[in-house]
Scaffold this motif. Structure first.
Motif, PDB file in Angstrom:
ATOM      1  N   GLU A 125       0.849  -1.186   0.000  1.00 57.65           N
ATOM      2  CA  GLU A 125       0.000   0.000   0.000  1.00 57.65           C
ATOM      3  C   GLU A 125       0.888   1.241   0.000  1.00 57.65           C
ATOM      4  OE1 GLU A 125      -2.403  -0.297   3.418  1.00 57.65           O
ATOM      5  OE2 GLU A 125      -3.626  -1.973   2.668  1.00 57.65           O
ATOM      6  N   VAL A 126       0.264   2.370  -0.295  1.00 60.43           N
ATOM      7  CA  VAL A 126       1.040   3.607  -0.416  1.00 60.43           C
ATOM      8  C   VAL A 126       1.700   3.967   0.906  1.00 60.43           C
ATOM      9  CG1 VAL A 126       0.926   6.070  -0.949  1.00 60.43           C
ATOM     10  CG2 VAL A 126      -0.433   4.449  -2.252  1.00 60.43           C
ATOM     11  N   LYS A 127       0.945   3.938   1.987  1.00 54.03           N
ATOM     12  CA  LYS A 127       1.512   4.332   3.283  1.00 54.03           C
ATOM     13  C   LYS A 127       2.640   3.394   3.689  1.00 54.03           C
ATOM     14  CE  LYS A 127      -2.630   6.589   5.126  1.00 54.03           C
ATOM     15  NZ  LYS A 127      -3.634   6.609   6.216  1.00 54.03           N
ATOM     16  N   LEU A 128       2.423   2.082   3.460  1.00 51.98           N
ATOM     17  CA  LEU A 128       3.459   1.110   3.800  1.00 51.98           C
ATOM     18  C   LEU A 128       4.701   1.336   2.942  1.00 51.98           C
ATOM     19  CD1 LEU A 128       4.315  -1.420   5.353  1.00 51.98           C
ATOM     20  CD2 LEU A 128       3.265  -2.795   3.527  1.00 51.98           C
ATOM     21  N   LEU A 129       4.508   1.592   1.662  1.00 50.13           N
ATOM     22  CA  LEU A 129       5.639   1.824   0.758  1.00 50.13           C
ATOM     23  C   LEU A 129       6.417   3.072   1.158  1.00 50.13           C
ATOM     24  CD1 LEU A 129       7.079   0.902  -1.860  1.00 50.13           C
ATOM     25  CD2 LEU A 129       5.562   2.458  -3.098  1.00 50.13           C
ATOM     26  N   LEU A 130       5.683   4.143   1.438  1.00 50.44           N
ATOM     27  CA  LEU A 130       6.354   5.390   1.828  1.00 50.44           C
ATOM     28  C   LEU A 130       7.074   5.235   3.161  1.00 50.44           C
ATOM     29  CD1 LEU A 130       3.741   8.104   0.787  1.00 50.44           C
ATOM     30  CD2 LEU A 130       5.820   7.420  -0.396  1.00 50.44           C
ATOM     31  N   PHE A 186      12.772  -0.323  -4.413  1.00 46.13           N
ATOM     32  CA  PHE A 186      11.376   0.119  -4.357  1.00 46.13           C
ATOM     33  C   PHE A 186      10.902   0.725  -5.683  1.00 46.13           C
ATOM     34  CE2 PHE A 186      12.917   0.588   0.086  1.00 46.13           C
ATOM     35  CZ  PHE A 186      12.083  -0.343   0.676  1.00 46.13           C
ATOM     36  N   GLU A 187      11.849   1.037  -6.587  1.00 48.59           N
ATOM     37  CA  GLU A 187      11.482   1.752  -7.808  1.00 48.59           C
ATOM     38  C   GLU A 187      10.455   1.006  -8.660  1.00 48.59           C
ATOM     39  OE1 GLU A 187      13.853   3.776 -11.557  1.00 48.59           O
ATOM     40  OE2 GLU A 187      14.690   3.881  -9.541  1.00 48.59           O
ATOM     41  N   PRO A 188      10.571  -0.337  -8.853  1.00 44.62           N
ATOM     42  CA  PRO A 188       9.549  -1.011  -9.663  1.00 44.62           C
ATOM     43  C   PRO A 188       8.145  -0.939  -9.077  1.00 44.62           C
ATOM     44  CG  PRO A 188      11.517  -2.384  -9.429  1.00 44.62           C
ATOM     45  CD  PRO A 188      11.672  -1.251  -8.476  1.00 44.62           C
ATOM     46  N   HIS A 189       8.021  -0.605  -7.804  1.00 48.63           N
ATOM     47  CA  HIS A 189       6.711  -0.571  -7.152  1.00 48.63           C
ATOM     48  C   HIS A 189       6.214   0.852  -6.919  1.00 48.63           C
ATOM     49  CE1 HIS A 189       7.203  -4.887  -6.334  1.00 48.63           C
ATOM     50  NE2 HIS A 189       8.452  -4.597  -6.038  1.00 48.63           N
ATOM     51  N   LEU A 190       6.913   1.833  -7.467  1.00 52.93           N
ATOM     52  CA  LEU A 190       6.506   3.223  -7.248  1.00 52.93           C
ATOM     53  C   LEU A 190       5.255   3.589  -8.040  1.00 52.93           C
ATOM     54  CD1 LEU A 190       9.878   5.193  -7.133  1.00 52.93           C
ATOM     55  CD2 LEU A 190       8.322   4.687  -5.274  1.00 52.93           C
ATOM     56  N   TYR A 191       4.820   2.690  -8.944  1.00 54.32           N
ATOM     57  CA  TYR A 191       3.561   2.970  -9.647  1.00 54.32           C
ATOM     58  C   TYR A 191       2.416   3.111  -8.646  1.00 54.32           C
ATOM     59  CZ  TYR A 191       2.410  -1.964  -8.909  1.00 54.32           C
ATOM     60  OH  TYR A 191       2.126  -3.172  -8.332  1.00 54.32           O
ATOM     61  N   VAL A 192       2.519   2.425  -7.508  1.00 50.88           N
ATOM     62  CA  VAL A 192       1.499   2.555  -6.467  1.00 50.88           C
ATOM     63  C   VAL A 192       1.451   3.995  -5.964  1.00 50.88           C
ATOM     64  CG1 VAL A 192       0.782   1.748  -4.187  1.00 50.88           C
ATOM     65  CG2 VAL A 192       1.819   0.149  -5.805  1.00 50.88           C
ATOM     66  N   TYR A 193       2.632   4.580  -5.778  1.00 47.63           N
ATOM     67  CA  TYR A 193       2.702   5.975  -5.314  1.00 47.63           C
ATOM     68  C   TYR A 193       2.181   6.929  -6.392  1.00 47.63           C
ATOM     69  CZ  TYR A 193       4.839  10.473  -4.158  1.00 47.63           C
ATOM     70  OH  TYR A 193       5.051  11.801  -3.910  1.00 47.63           O
ATOM     71  N   ILE A 194       2.550   6.684  -7.645  1.00 44.05           N
ATOM     72  CA  ILE A 194       2.111   7.556  -8.737  1.00 44.05           C
ATOM     73  C   ILE A 194       0.590   7.508  -8.873  1.00 44.05           C
ATOM     74  CG2 ILE A 194       2.299   8.019 -11.198  1.00 44.05           C
ATOM     75  CD1 ILE A 194       4.837   8.628  -9.610  1.00 44.05           C
ATOM     76  N   GLU A 195       0.007   6.299  -8.823  1.00 41.51           N
ATOM     77  CA  GLU A 195      -1.451   6.174  -8.907  1.00 41.51           C
ATOM     78  C   GLU A 195      -2.133   6.879  -7.747  1.00 41.51           C
ATOM     79  OE1 GLU A 195      -2.097   2.014  -9.039  1.00 41.51           O
ATOM     80  OE2 GLU A 195      -1.437   1.778 -11.141  1.00 41.51           O
ATOM     81  N   SER A 196      -1.519   6.796  -6.570  1.00 39.84           N
ATOM     82  CA  SER A 196      -2.092   7.472  -5.398  1.00 39.84           C
ATOM     83  C   SER A 196      -2.082   8.988  -5.592  1.00 39.84           C
ATOM     84  CB  SER A 196      -1.298   7.094  -4.145  1.00 39.84           C
ATOM     85  OG  SER A 196      -1.707   7.875  -3.041  1.00 39.84           O
ATOM     86  N   GLN A 197      -0.972   9.525  -6.129  1.00 46.01           N
ATOM     87  CA  GLN A 197      -0.911  10.970  -6.352  1.00 46.01           C
ATOM     88  C   GLN A 197      -1.896  11.402  -7.430  1.00 46.01           C
ATOM     89  OE1 GLN A 197       0.609  12.847  -4.290  1.00 46.01           O
ATOM     90  NE2 GLN A 197       1.503  11.088  -3.255  1.00 46.01           N
ATOM     91  N   CYS A 214       9.028  12.361  -4.375  1.00 41.59           N
ATOM     92  CA  CYS A 214       9.352  11.419  -5.450  1.00 41.59           C
ATOM     93  C   CYS A 214      10.851  11.428  -5.757  1.00 41.59           C
ATOM     94  CB  CYS A 214       8.556  11.770  -6.696  1.00 41.59           C
ATOM     95  SG  CYS A 214       8.717  10.558  -8.023  1.00 41.59           S
ATOM     96  N   SER A 215      11.493  12.605  -5.680  1.00 44.08           N
ATOM     97  CA  SER A 215      12.929  12.662  -5.960  1.00 44.08           C
ATOM     98  C   SER A 215      13.726  11.908  -4.909  1.00 44.08           C
ATOM     99  CB  SER A 215      13.389  14.121  -6.026  1.00 44.08           C
ATOM    100  OG  SER A 215      13.251  14.751  -4.762  1.00 44.08           O
ATOM    101  N   GLU A 227      12.491   6.949 -14.085  1.00 38.13           N
ATOM    102  CA  GLU A 227      11.204   6.931 -14.772  1.00 38.13           C
ATOM    103  C   GLU A 227      10.034   7.377 -13.893  1.00 38.13           C
ATOM    104  OE1 GLU A 227      10.323   6.532 -17.810  1.00 38.13           O
ATOM    105  OE2 GLU A 227      12.304   6.132 -18.625  1.00 38.13           O
ATOM    106  N   PRO A 228      10.010   7.049 -12.583  1.00 37.68           N
ATOM    107  CA  PRO A 228       8.896   7.562 -11.764  1.00 37.68           C
ATOM    108  C   PRO A 228       8.775   9.085 -11.796  1.00 37.68           C
ATOM    109  CG  PRO A 228      10.025   5.805 -10.597  1.00 37.68           C
ATOM    110  CD  PRO A 228      10.830   6.078 -11.827  1.00 37.68           C
TER     111      PRO A 228
END
Length: 804
Positions: free
Chosen positions: A312-317, A397-408, A457-458, A464-465
């Motif tokens: 999930e986004v919170k867990l990933l962050l 974590f970079e391959p899973h950052l799509y979760v963060y992008i979708e959340s934003q 994000c930086s 790519e993210p």
């Protein structure tokens, strides 16, 4: 030429008659003839003496020359003989020196060979003794003495590289290599015994023998050192792999802190127990930490691939934040020298700056982005060098950052919807002229959120993210421009994209067009100011994104389309303001064209329609100027567009005033001058601070209104005689268009027969057009500007011409 002379006798063009006439110009001068003759005879005698002396002197020159030449030849022969003698003596001296130094050279060679032989024998003695001692010390594991001795033996052996053809030397070299191999195997066995690779229980520990063995490994083949380091680190991290196996509860992202806490304890334990065993230049503490990072990245990548649906986004962050904090801790503790060749320099502290986009990112998440015009003139802060440990773990974590992008994407969509709802609930901003057209609060909120996302994000990734996030930014910048800004612009009776024939005809008939209220004018100015803020801030955002993203991806960051969108909003806002004021003046211009100008009997004050136009200008322009105080350049654009729209329309209404008497033309000329003065004062009308109008605006007003005045002056001129009238028209208006000339004839009320003869005369009197020019064109004063061409009257004329 060689001996310049002023004497007339020496001249090349000497004339005896002229010379005598010069000596005796008159009869009285002949009395001195005897004296003159005596002087000439004296001069002749002197010349004879000089010639005789020179001739006598030349008789002996040849004989003297031959004698001097013979003497010179004799001297040369004597000199040649002396030189030959000197050369012979020099050769004899050289031969004597060679004979003397022959024995000395032989002694020098003998001495050099003897010295080399003695030195080589000494080295051979040292090498032989060193090899024997090295083999004995190796058997007794005296690593402390071996470390120093081995380095000396290797250095001495280098002197015998050119003697390897000698069997004894080759044999000693092979014994040294054998001793080195034996030492390597023996040291590896000692470390394996002290730190077995199987199991987590450590049977051995640090000792002086192992410490000295590490010094020996420094001299041996580098592979021995690498093998020792690899085995020790593997044994040291074996417990980690067991505790945080994939099937363990502590291995998941929510307990990632425990991984970093474990390695911190291990590093402290290593420093206490083994810190002195390994040489400092091995950087063992850093190597353990780096290997831990590599293992952790691999383990986290594997477990996240397996349980991707649970991320999930919170867990990933949370996991990324803890990981980046750990990487920052490593950067403070270690130099990163084991990651790359050479020493990594510490980041330099950048100089302070006031640019909000270049402020410290640590507090950037809560700081509001504020753009000032002066920021573009300030030097940019140099980019801080990257953390050498950045991404060493967090890259997984970079391959899973799509979760963060979708959340934003979802959050920004909700933010835009909230902005729309808030605007509908709160309504347009209240008029507050003192604030000078405030920017909508939602704009600042949007860019604050943008900056927070960009910084976050930086820290996660600069690859790519960041490009994906930029695409999200572009999407919602456009939505903000259309939904919040363009969507809330007041609507007019005709669309901003174009005008219909019906609306134009109604306007021509003088029908009233609904004006914007004070609140609507303030709203338009507020939206214009907001769009300008967004335009400038978007440009700064693009620059900041290019700084954050990888250098290879910089070209893919481009927000030009979004900046163009805000420019369109600005242009539409200015066009609405111009149309509103323009429409307010239309009834007055229609009233002007319907007046009976042929019945005006005397010239008085300005006409009522002029007063009406001035009243509308004084009502609208101060409000617009005060609300655009923070965007002065766009207020200037508003003034220029209004002038480009109003003046052609005023001239077209002038042509409708027909017929016009002489007095009526004078009254219209007075009205035109009044309007010209008001337009020149338009930018500062109703203001306590009088500013000089911009030169670009003044030029447009003067050019356009002067044309209107010239039209009226032509109308006032008598049409008899016709030639004078036509020439006066061409001189005043410089207009070669027959349509304009026809309109002026209509204004004068001439009959069709008179107009026909006038038109023929006009065509005859026209100046010859320049080569390549258009005969039907007009001169520069009559050429419509792009703004005039876009006016509603021009569009109507074009449509009518096409129909006809």
């Amino acid at each position: 030429q060689v001996f310049p002379s002023q004497d007339p006798l020496d001249r090349a063009d000497f004339n005896a008659v002229e010379y005598i006439n010069a000596l005796f110009p008159t009869e009285q001068s002949l009395a001195n003839i005897d004296e003159v003759v005596n002087k000439i005879r004296l001069k002749i005698r002197r010349l004879d003496d000089n010639i005789r002396t020179v001739v006598r002197g030349q008789t002996n020159v040849g004989q003297d020359g031959r004698q001097a030449l013979e003497e010179a030849q004799k001297a040369i022969q004597q000199l040649f003989g002396k030189i030959k003698d000197i050369k012979d003596k020099a050769e004899k001296s050289e031969q004597m020196v060679k004979e003397i130094t022959r024995d000395i050279k032989q002694l020098d060679h003998a001495k050099r060979h003897l010295t080399t032989s003695i030195t080589t024998l000494n080295h051979l003695h040292m090498l032989a003794g060193g090899v024997d001692s090295l083999e004995a010390m190796t058997r007794r594991r005296q690593y402390g003495e071996v470390a120093n001795l081995l380095q000396g033996v290797v250095n001495v052996l280098e002197h015998f590289n050119k003697y390897m053809g000698i069997p004894q030397i080759r044999q000693l070299s092979e014994r040294v290599k054998a001793a080195q191999n034996e030492l390597g195997q023996q040291i590896l066995a000692d470390f394996e015994e002290a730190f077995p690779s199987q199991g987590t229980k450590r049977t051995g520990g640090p000792s002086n023998v192992l410490r000295d063995a590490c010094l020996v490994a420094n001299v041996l083949d580098p592979r021995i050192k690498q093998e020792i380091i690899k085995k020790f680190i593997k044994q040291h991290l074996s417990e980690y792999l067991v505790l945080f196996q994939e099937n363990q509860d502590v291995a998941w992202l929510d307990k990632i802190d425990r991984r970093y806490a474990w390695i911190k304890r291990q590093l402290v334990d290593y420093e206490e127990k083994y810190g002195r065993m390994f040489p400092p230049e091995w950087c063992m503490t850093e190597r353990i930490a780096v290997e831990f990072c590599h293992v952790t990245r691999a383990e986290l990548s594997k477990i996240m691939r397996t349980r991707a649906k649970e991320i999930e986004v919170k867990l990933l962050l949370f996991a990324i934040q803890r990981t980046t904090n750990f990487e920052g801790l490593l950067a403070k503790r270690f130099s990163g020298s084991t990651l790359a060749d050479g020493t990594v320099k510490k980041p330099e502290v950048p100089p302070p700056t006031t640019n909000p986009f270049l402020e410290d990112e640590t507090g950037a998440e809560t700081d509001e982005i504020v753009i000032e015009k002066s920021d573009t003139d300030k030097p940019k802060k140099p980019k801080v060098p990257d953390n050498p440990f950045h991404g060493i773990v967090s890259k997984c974590f970079e391959p899973h950052l799509y979760v963060y992008i979708e959340s934003q994407d979802k959050n920004l969509g909700e933010l835009i919807d909230r902005f729309v709802a808030d605007f509908k609930a709160q309504g347009p901003p209240k008029p507050n002229v003192d604030e000078g057209g405030a920017v909508l609060p939602s704009c600042a909120d949007l860019f604050v959120y943008y900056k927070k996302c960009m910084v976050q994000c930086s820290q996660l990734s600069t690859g790519e993210p960041m490009i994906a996030l930029t695409t999200i930014f572009q999407k919602y910048l456009r939505e903000y421009a259309w939904k919040i800004l363009s969507g809330n612009l007041p609507k007019t009776t005709s669309s901003s994209g174009g005008l219909t024939i019906t609306s134009l005809l109604k306007e021509k008939e003088g029908s009233e067009v609904a004006k914007f209220t004070l609140e609507e004018l303030c709203l338009i100015c507020s939206i214009l100011s907001t769009a300008e803020y967004c335009l400038a801030t978007t440009q700064q955002l693009e620059e900041k994104l290019k700084e954050k993203v990888d250098a290879s991806l910089v070209e893919r960051i481009n927000l030009t389309g979004e900046m163009d969108t805000f420019s369109i909003v600005i242009s539409n806002s200015i066009q609405l303001l111009v149309q509103d004021l323009d429409a307010a003046c239309d009834p007055a211009l229609t009233a002007m064209s319907k007046m009976q100008w042929q019945n005006v009997e005397h010239v008085g004050d300005q006409s009522p329609y002029v007063t009406s136009v001035i009243l509308h200008i004084k009502q609208n322009v101060p409000i617009i100027r005060d609300n655009l105080a923070s965007t002065r350049k766009y207020f200037t654009q508003f003034c220029i567009k209004f002038a480009n729209s109003f003046i052609p329309k005023f001239i077209n209404h002038l042509f409708k005033c027909k017929p016009i008497s002489m007095v009526g033309a004078e009254q219209l000329l007075l009205d035109t001058h009044s309007l010209k003065m008001v337009l020149l004062d338009l930018p500062s009308i109703g203001s306590q601070v009088v500013r000089k109008a911009p030169a670009s605006y003044t030029k447009i007003v003067v050019k356009g209104m002067t044309r209107a005045e010239m039209i009226l002056k032509v109308v006032m001129a008598p049409h008899e005689p016709p030639v004078v009238f036509v020439d006066n028209y061409i001189k005043l208006l410089a207009d070669c268009s027959t349509d304009t000339f026809q309109k002026i004839l209509d204004m004068k009320g001439l009959k069709r027969s008179e107009q026909s003869s006038m038109l023929d005369l006009f065509r005859q009197r026209l100046p010859t057009p320049p080569p390549g020019g258009d005969n039907s064109g007009s001169l520069s004063l009559s050429a419509p500007t792009p703004e005039q061409e876009s006016s509603r009257i021009r569009k109507l004329e074009k449509l009518i011409k096409k129909r006809l």
